[in-house]
Scaffold this motif. Structure first.
Motif, PDB file in Angstrom:
ATOM      1  N   LEU A 104       0.870  -1.095   0.022  1.00 16.27           N
ATOM      2  CA  LEU A 104       0.040  -0.127  -0.131  1.00 16.27           C
ATOM      3  C   LEU A 104       0.962   1.437  -0.116  1.00 16.27           C
ATOM      4  O   LEU A 104       0.434   2.137  -0.593  1.00 16.27           O
ATOM      5  CB  LEU A 104      -1.019  -0.055   1.291  1.00 16.27           C
ATOM      6  CG  LEU A 104      -2.032   0.905   1.244  1.00 16.27           C
ATOM      7  CD1 LEU A 104      -3.043   0.778   0.065  1.00 16.27           C
ATOM      8  CD2 LEU A 104      -3.113   0.812   2.595  1.00 16.27           C
ATOM      9  N   THR A 105       2.074   1.440   0.902  1.00 12.21           N
ATOM     10  CA  THR A 105       2.668   2.268   0.775  1.00 12.21           C
ATOM     11  C   THR A 105       3.569   2.589  -0.679  1.00 12.21           C
ATOM     12  O   THR A 105       3.478   3.645  -1.263  1.00 12.21           O
ATOM     13  CB  THR A 105       3.863   2.045   1.899  1.00 12.21           C
ATOM     14  OG1 THR A 105       3.358   1.896   3.055  1.00 12.21           O
ATOM     15  CG2 THR A 105       5.074   3.072   1.451  1.00 12.21           C
ATOM     16  N   ALA A 106       3.737   1.589  -1.173  1.00  8.02           N
ATOM     17  CA  ALA A 106       4.190   1.633  -2.784  1.00  8.02           C
ATOM     18  C   ALA A 106       3.238   2.329  -3.617  1.00  8.02           C
ATOM     19  O   ALA A 106       3.739   3.099  -4.516  1.00  8.02           O
ATOM     20  CB  ALA A 106       4.739   0.342  -3.200  1.00  8.02           C
ATOM     21  N   LYS A 107       2.224   1.687  -3.512  1.00 11.43           N
ATOM     22  CA  LYS A 107       0.842   2.466  -4.301  1.00 11.43           C
ATOM     23  C   LYS A 107       0.650   3.508  -4.164  1.00 11.43           C
ATOM     24  O   LYS A 107       0.698   4.446  -5.204  1.00 11.43           O
ATOM     25  CB  LYS A 107      -0.434   1.722  -4.024  1.00 11.43           C
ATOM     26  CG  LYS A 107      -0.502   0.212  -4.637  1.00 11.43           C
ATOM     27  CD  LYS A 107      -1.730  -0.490  -4.166  1.00 11.43           C
ATOM     28  CE  LYS A 107      -1.956  -1.882  -4.473  1.00 11.43           C
ATOM     29  NZ  LYS A 107      -3.294  -2.597  -4.243  1.00 11.43           N
ATOM     30  N   VAL A 108       0.630   4.247  -2.904  1.00 13.77           N
ATOM     31  CA  VAL A 108       0.501   5.655  -2.696  1.00 13.77           C
ATOM     32  C   VAL A 108       1.827   6.241  -3.468  1.00 13.77           C
ATOM     33  O   VAL A 108       1.412   7.498  -3.724  1.00 13.77           O
ATOM     34  CB  VAL A 108       0.200   5.704  -1.095  1.00 13.77           C
ATOM     35  CG1 VAL A 108       0.394   7.281  -0.695  1.00 13.77           C
ATOM     36  CG2 VAL A 108      -0.976   5.193  -0.787  1.00 13.77           C
ATOM     37  N   LYS A 109       2.790   5.979  -2.868  1.00 13.02           N
ATOM     38  CA  LYS A 109       3.980   6.799  -3.341  1.00 13.02           C
ATOM     39  C   LYS A 109       4.052   6.648  -4.949  1.00 13.02           C
ATOM     40  O   LYS A 109       4.389   7.888  -5.322  1.00 13.02           O
ATOM     41  CB  LYS A 109       5.320   5.978  -2.796  1.00 13.02           C
ATOM     42  CG  LYS A 109       6.503   6.681  -2.934  1.00 13.02           C
ATOM     43  CD  LYS A 109       6.589   8.040  -2.155  1.00 13.02           C
ATOM     44  CE  LYS A 109       7.900   8.814  -2.075  1.00 13.02           C
ATOM     45  NZ  LYS A 109       7.896   9.883  -1.278  1.00 13.02           N
ATOM     46  N   GLU A 135       4.024   6.671   4.973  1.00 10.96           N
ATOM     47  CA  GLU A 135       4.118   5.310   6.084  1.00 10.96           C
ATOM     48  C   GLU A 135       2.945   4.574   6.087  1.00 10.96           C
ATOM     49  O   GLU A 135       1.743   5.573   6.357  1.00 10.96           O
ATOM     50  CB  GLU A 135       4.561   5.806   7.556  1.00 10.96           C
ATOM     51  CG  GLU A 135       6.242   6.342   7.277  1.00 10.96           C
ATOM     52  CD  GLU A 135       6.642   6.755   8.550  1.00 10.96           C
ATOM     53  OE1 GLU A 135       6.349   6.026   9.561  1.00 10.96           O
ATOM     54  OE2 GLU A 135       7.054   7.709   8.821  1.00 10.96           O
ATOM     55  N   THR A 136       2.825   3.433   6.332  1.00  7.91           N
ATOM     56  CA  THR A 136       1.441   2.890   6.483  1.00  7.91           C
ATOM     57  C   THR A 136       1.367   1.752   7.357  1.00  7.91           C
ATOM     58  O   THR A 136       2.475   1.098   7.704  1.00  7.91           O
ATOM     59  CB  THR A 136       0.920   2.128   4.941  1.00  7.91           C
ATOM     60  OG1 THR A 136       1.317   2.791   4.050  1.00  7.91           O
ATOM     61  CG2 THR A 136      -0.201   1.486   5.141  1.00  7.91           C
TER      62      THR A 136
END
Length: 166
Positions: A103-108, A125-126
């Motif tokens: 999820l962190t990677a998707k948001v970034k 950060e998640t």
């Protein structure tokens, strides 16, 4: 032919002997009292030899692990059920960590795609689906846009804003 029979007989004797010793050692092990798990002892606040739901309140993801490990449905865990609950909780925590990392990677990635943002200045950060954005943005419009982009990513439960306007 005699040679092959001798090997078979020796193998059968060895197998029988190991089975007998294995059975004897398992009987001896059953006679020994079970050693208390140090974490179990620490969590058993009332020292009754069981862990209740009240004793695990506040431990992340333990409610689901408790439900799955409580095999006899008496709302308390003995030491055997506790070991199972620990394994379930560890598996759940590992799964959540992997999900949070993805999820962190998707948001970034979504922030980087946004042309009007300096995404490299925004940290993501998640934890448990909750995303926290921190770092620096140029103005309030960028802050709003970053929060909006993060909220639009599938799987984000909520967004905490710790962004600072320069």
């Amino acid at each position: 032919m005699k040679f092959n029979r001798a090997i078979s007989r020796n193998a059968a004797i060895a197998l029988a002997a190991s089975a007998a010793f294995g059975t004897a050692s398992s009987v001896m092990a059953a006679d020994k009292p079970q050693e208390a798990n140090p974490k179990f002892v620490k969590m058993d606040k009332n020292k009754d030899g069981f862990i209740t739901r009240d004793e695990v309140t506040g431990i992340r993801w333990y409610d689901k692990a408790f439900d799955q490990a409580d095999e006899n449905r008496d709302d308390r865990l003995d030491q055997t059920e506790f070991v199972k609950a620990e394994a379930i909780q560890d598996r759940m925590a590992a799964g959540k960590y992997v999900s949070d990392s993805a999820l962190t990677a998707k948001v970034k990635a979504a922030l980087i795609k946004e042309q009007k943002l300096k995404a490299l200045d925004v940290n993501v950060e998640t934890l448990g689906g909750e995303v926290m954005l921190s770092g620096f943005v140029r103005d309030e419009a960028q802050r709003t846009k970053a929060i909006q982009v993060a909220n639009s990513v599938n799987g984000v439960a909520s967004v905490r804003d710790a962004l600072v306007v320069k």
